[in-house]
Design a protein around this motif. Structure first.
Motif, mmCIF file in Angstrom:
data_model
loop_
_atom_site.group_PDB
_atom_site.id
_atom_site.type_symbol
_atom_site.label_atom_id
_atom_site.label_comp_id
_atom_site.label_asym_id
_atom_site.label_seq_id
_atom_site.Cartn_x
_atom_site.Cartn_y
_atom_site.Cartn_z
ATOM 1 N N TYR A 143 0.835 -1.201 0.000
ATOM 2 C CA TYR A 143 0.000 0.000 0.000
ATOM 3 C C TYR A 143 0.871 1.253 0.000
ATOM 4 C CZ TYR A 143 -3.561 3.348 1.507
ATOM 5 O OH TYR A 143 -4.402 4.428 1.597
ATOM 6 N N VAL A 144 1.929 1.248 0.791
ATOM 7 C CA VAL A 144 2.857 2.375 0.807
ATOM 8 C C VAL A 144 3.548 2.515 -0.551
ATOM 9 C CG1 VAL A 144 5.004 3.251 1.810
ATOM 10 C CG2 VAL A 144 3.235 2.292 3.293
ATOM 11 N N LEU A 145 4.015 1.401 -1.091
ATOM 12 C CA LEU A 145 4.728 1.434 -2.371
ATOM 13 C C LEU A 145 3.845 2.004 -3.483
ATOM 14 C CD1 LEU A 145 7.220 0.610 -4.103
ATOM 15 C CD2 LEU A 145 6.094 -1.612 -4.420
ATOM 16 N N ARG A 146 2.642 1.503 -3.632
ATOM 17 C CA ARG A 146 1.778 1.934 -4.739
ATOM 18 C C ARG A 146 1.212 3.332 -4.515
ATOM 19 N NH1 ARG A 146 4.224 -1.108 -8.159
ATOM 20 N NH2 ARG A 146 4.192 -3.297 -7.510
ATOM 21 N N SER A 147 1.162 3.779 -3.260
ATOM 22 C CA SER A 147 0.657 5.124 -2.979
ATOM 23 C C SER A 147 1.704 6.198 -3.211
ATOM 24 C CB SER A 147 0.164 5.201 -1.527
ATOM 25 O OG SER A 147 -0.910 4.326 -1.301
ATOM 26 N N LEU A 148 2.963 5.815 -3.344
ATOM 27 C CA LEU A 148 4.043 6.798 -3.490
ATOM 28 C C LEU A 148 4.816 6.679 -4.791
ATOM 29 C CD1 LEU A 148 5.567 6.751 0.133
ATOM 30 C CD2 LEU A 148 4.148 8.528 -0.892
ATOM 31 N N GLU A 149 4.646 5.579 -5.516
ATOM 32 C CA GLU A 149 5.507 5.336 -6.672
ATOM 33 C C GLU A 149 5.345 6.373 -7.783
ATOM 34 O OE1 GLU A 149 4.679 1.742 -8.811
ATOM 35 O OE2 GLU A 149 2.528 1.856 -8.423
ATOM 36 N N ASP A 150 4.234 7.121 -7.789
ATOM 37 C CA ASP A 150 4.065 8.130 -8.838
ATOM 38 C C ASP A 150 4.805 9.435 -8.524
ATOM 39 O OD1 ASP A 150 2.221 8.510 -6.718
ATOM 40 O OD2 ASP A 150 1.072 9.913 -7.953
ATOM 41 N N VAL A 151 5.244 9.608 -7.270
ATOM 42 C CA VAL A 151 5.951 10.840 -6.915
ATOM 43 C C VAL A 151 7.365 10.583 -6.372
ATOM 44 C CG1 VAL A 151 3.859 12.169 -6.478
ATOM 45 C CG2 VAL A 151 4.894 10.848 -4.609
ATOM 46 N N ASP A 191 16.685 7.860 -4.758
ATOM 47 C CA ASP A 191 16.741 9.323 -4.802
ATOM 48 C C ASP A 191 16.689 9.914 -6.197
ATOM 49 O OD1 ASP A 191 19.198 8.520 -5.735
ATOM 50 O OD2 ASP A 191 20.381 9.766 -4.379
ATOM 51 N N SER A 192 16.397 9.105 -7.196
ATOM 52 C CA SER A 192 16.400 9.649 -8.557
ATOM 53 C C SER A 192 15.302 10.689 -8.773
ATOM 54 C CB SER A 192 16.278 8.517 -9.592
ATOM 55 O OG SER A 192 15.090 7.784 -9.420
ATOM 56 N N PHE A 193 14.241 10.650 -7.971
ATOM 57 C CA PHE A 193 13.194 11.669 -8.112
ATOM 58 C C PHE A 193 13.682 13.042 -7.658
ATOM 59 C CE2 PHE A 193 12.838 10.795 -3.667
ATOM 60 C CZ PHE A 193 12.202 11.879 -3.077
ATOM 61 N N LEU A 194 14.817 13.078 -6.960
ATOM 62 C CA LEU A 194 15.384 14.343 -6.493
ATOM 63 C C LEU A 194 16.396 14.939 -7.478
ATOM 64 C CD1 LEU A 194 15.972 13.400 -2.733
ATOM 65 C CD2 LEU A 194 14.180 14.893 -3.647
ATOM 66 N N ASP A 195 16.607 14.288 -8.600
ATOM 67 C CA ASP A 195 17.558 14.807 -9.589
ATOM 68 C C ASP A 195 17.195 16.246 -9.978
ATOM 69 O OD1 ASP A 195 18.852 12.427 -9.537
ATOM 70 O OD2 ASP A 195 18.092 11.679 -11.448
ATOM 71 N N GLY A 196 18.192 17.129 -9.927
ATOM 72 C CA GLY A 196 17.979 18.519 -10.301
ATOM 73 C C GLY A 196 17.505 19.403 -9.172
ATOM 74 N N ILE A 228 1.952 8.578 4.271
ATOM 75 C CA ILE A 228 1.965 8.749 2.817
ATOM 76 C C ILE A 228 1.737 10.214 2.448
ATOM 77 C CG2 ILE A 228 0.656 8.216 0.712
ATOM 78 C CD1 ILE A 228 0.187 5.390 2.024
ATOM 79 N N ALA A 229 0.792 10.859 3.130
ATOM 80 C CA ALA A 229 0.527 12.274 2.850
ATOM 81 C C ALA A 229 1.764 13.122 3.135
ATOM 82 C CB ALA A 229 -0.660 12.754 3.675
ATOM 83 N N ALA A 230 2.465 12.831 4.222
ATOM 84 C CA ALA A 230 3.670 13.586 4.559
ATOM 85 C C ALA A 230 4.747 13.379 3.501
ATOM 86 C CB ALA A 230 4.185 13.151 5.928
ATOM 87 N N MET A 231 4.928 12.162 3.051
ATOM 88 C CA MET A 231 5.939 11.867 2.031
ATOM 89 C C MET A 231 5.587 12.537 0.702
ATOM 90 S SD MET A 231 8.446 9.961 3.223
ATOM 91 C CE MET A 231 9.122 8.980 1.889
ATOM 92 N N ARG A 232 4.327 12.541 0.330
ATOM 93 C CA ARG A 232 3.908 13.176 -0.918
ATOM 94 C C ARG A 232 4.112 14.695 -0.838
ATOM 95 N NH1 ARG A 232 1.154 9.926 -4.521
ATOM 96 N NH2 ARG A 232 0.420 11.785 -5.598
ATOM 97 N N ALA A 233 3.806 15.261 0.333
ATOM 98 C CA ALA A 233 3.989 16.701 0.504
ATOM 99 C C ALA A 233 5.471 17.074 0.414
ATOM 100 C CB ALA A 233 3.408 17.148 1.839
ATOM 101 N N LEU A 234 6.325 16.266 0.994
ATOM 102 C CA LEU A 234 7.764 16.537 0.940
ATOM 103 C C LEU A 234 8.288 16.391 -0.485
ATOM 104 C CD1 LEU A 234 9.011 14.763 4.194
ATOM 105 C CD2 LEU A 234 8.815 17.220 3.771
ATOM 106 N N ALA A 294 7.277 19.488 -2.324
ATOM 107 C CA ALA A 294 8.067 20.643 -1.898
ATOM 108 C C ALA A 294 9.474 20.594 -2.476
ATOM 109 C CB ALA A 294 8.121 20.691 -0.370
ATOM 110 N N ALA A 295 10.044 19.406 -2.539
ATOM 111 C CA ALA A 295 11.391 19.267 -3.107
ATOM 112 C C ALA A 295 11.401 19.657 -4.575
ATOM 113 C CB ALA A 295 11.880 17.833 -2.927
ATOM 114 N N LYS A 296 10.407 19.202 -5.310
ATOM 115 C CA LYS A 296 10.349 19.504 -6.738
ATOM 116 C C LYS A 296 9.961 20.961 -6.988
ATOM 117 C CE LYS A 296 9.248 14.698 -7.842
ATOM 118 N NZ LYS A 296 8.216 13.744 -8.306
#
Length: 525
Positions: free
Chosen positions: A390-398, A417-422, A471-477, A480-482
């Motif tokens: 549930y955690v994996l599928r709820s976050l894999e898009d971000v 950490d590849s989603f943090l590139d740039g 999950i909401a906290a991770m998505r918000a972070l 914010a990073a992007k």
């Protein structure tokens, strides 16, 4: 100065609400707390003691000649000190503890109550065996549960933790080879195994060779099969592995290893994901340790407590360590060195520890097993895997998940950490910002096969509502990073009792001893 932090900034307010810190460093109910050495004084005592009358020393000249320098506080001051420190800590009783590969789940209070029963808590390891029949029966019954859950015919209860269990299993493997006059000296360890596996093999005198992972995060079977030969003593494999994935080729791997005369050691630290669902003995495993303090719900912390029983296949059972509990006509006793040969266990490699095991862990683990039952333990694994997916599928898009496309995970969800590139941010920045959201950070930079890894294990004891908060906290972070909110990350945590430390300096030059300043010494004198 408080050695926990050089700058001491704590819980700053923002904008118009900002105000200078008080002279005490306190902010409301978040109370600043110095070291106990800074609070107490060597010239103060919390109790009144009568002067020691003249006497003849019995210490043969080893008595102290100078004050030891320990701080003295009253009982009230001592209680306040540790209570204040506890308010600055995070634990499983406060919230989700998503440390991957650590299985930090709720510890039922029933287990604690059972462990504190006088018949278990107050016994001594040197008591006559006739006076501890209940404890021996409990150890025997727990061992029987472990054998049934793993499909293995023998178990050693003496190992104190996971790495100690690994040592136990590898010593049995070495003894089995030596009994045949076979001087094999190579152990193969996949990249996806726990880091203690190669360390244990090396400690036993083996040369360790690494086996790569394939694109799915599993053992590269072709590479493993190509390396097998008459010099390979064993393969040490973690299943589920450190990427949170099940190794579907384990039976095929075991058959190939056995064909060349080797043994299969399985790291059972992640047994929580398969307990009641998979029996490792059916997959060809010869030895596997089980972390009772992970799978069967025992408190973590402080370097323990731990327990790492090892189950053995029929081929390795004769080489298992002593002592172990046997039952005969309703009486339980320990098989020791002097009786091992007469009872058919003369091939044992010896002892792992002075005493039999970790009694408190045994009581808690059996309490956990009996309160769940076989069906309940099966649900433990199912719910743990469900929560992780549930955690994996709820976050894999971000948040990038390197193996999400290869299918479901097991008990833990792996991100990188590849989603943090740039963005100029790192895994460490993400973890520190998560503290400000009220969560303990996930496991960072492990496993090593994934760059900038973030490993999340929610366990089966977390509710959907709590997972949704995480999950909401991770998505918000991630958003914010992007969005370029770098200050939110690089200066995090903002609201923790301590600001971000220099982690490199803390690791390379830790301050482990309190040394008072010259001014403090003068004041004490």
């Amino acid at each position: 100065m408080n050695m926990l932090s050089e700058g001491r900034p704590t819980r700053p307010l923002q904008g118009a609400d900002a105000a200078p810190l008080t002279s005490t460093g306190n902010r409301g109910l978040m109370l600043e707390e110095p070291l106990i050495f800074e609070s107490g004084s060597a010239h103060v005592s919390g109790v009144d003691l009568e002067p020691v009358p003249p006497h003849e020393s019995r210490l043969a000249g080893f008595e102290r000649t100078a004050p030891i320098g320990l701080p003295g506080l009253s009982e009230g001051e001592t209680v306040r000190h540790y209570t204040r420190l506890s308010r600055q800590n995070y634990g499983i009783d406060l919230g989700l503890f998503p440390l991957g590969s650590c299985t930090m789940k709720h510890n039922p209070r029933l287990n604690e109550k059972m462990a504190r029963l006088p018949g278990f808590a107050d016994i001594h390891p040197l008591q006559p065996q006739d006076t501890v029949q209940g404890a021996l029966e409990l150890i025997h019954r727990l061992g029987t549960w472990l054998k049934k859950l793993t499909g293995m015919p023998a178990v050693a209860m003496t190992p104190k933790a996971g790495a100690h269990g690994e040592l136990c299993g590898m010593l049995a493997i070495r003894a089995a080879h030596e009994a045949k006059g076979d001087a094999r000296r190579v152990v193969l360890v996949p990249e996806s195994a726990h880091g203690t596996n190669p360390a244990t093999a090396a400690f036993c005198g083996y040369a360790v060779e690494s086996i790569p992972a394939d694109s799915r995060g599993r053992v590269d079977f072709a590479a493993l099969a190509a390396r097998l030969g008459p010099d390979v003593a064993a393969v040490m494999i973690t299943n589920p592995n450190t990427c949170g994935l099940f190794e579907p080729d384990l039976k095929r791997i075991a058959d190939a290893v056995h064909a060349v005369g080797g043994f299969v050691y399985c790291d059972g630290a992640n047994f929580n994901a398969i307990v009641g669902r998979v029996r490792p003995g059916d997959l060809g495993v010869d030895a596997m340790h089980i972390n009772l303090h992970k799978t069967f719900s025992t408190p973590h912390g402080g370097g323990g407590p731990g327990a790492g029983p090892v189950v053995f296949s029929e081929a390795l059972a004769p080489f298992a360590p002593l002592p172990f509990v046997v039952e005969k006509d309703g009486h339980f006793h320990l098989v020791e060195e002097e009786t091992a040969a007469s009872e058919g266990h003369g091939a044992s490699f010896g002892r792992m520890a002075a005493f039999h095991g970790q009694m408190g862990m045994f009581v808690r683990a059996l309490s956990y097993m009996m309160s769940h039952g076989a069906d309940g333990l099966r649900q433990v694994a199912e719910d743990a895997v469900l929560n992780a997916n549930y955690v994996l599928r709820s976050l894999e898009d971000v948040i990038s998940a390197p193996f999400a496309a290869s299918g479901p995970c097991m008990h833990e969800a792996l991100f990188d950490d590849s989603f943090l590139d740039g963005t100029g941010l790192s895994t460490l920045d993400m973890a520190k910002a998560l503290i400000d959201e009220g969560f303990h950070p996930m496991t960072m930079y492990f496993p090593l096969v994934v760059h900038g890894a973030m490993l999340v294990e929610p366990t089966e004891t977390e509710s959907k509502a709590r997972l949704d908060q995480f999950i909401a906290a991770m998505r918000a972070l991630a958003a914010a990073a992007k969005a370029g909110e770098t200050a939110r990350f690089t200066n995090a945590p903002h609201y923790a009792p301590r600001a971000r430390l220099d982690e490199t300096r803390a690791a390379r030059t830790p301050i482990l001893t309190f040394r008072p300043s010259p001014e403090d010494r003068l004041a004490a004198e």
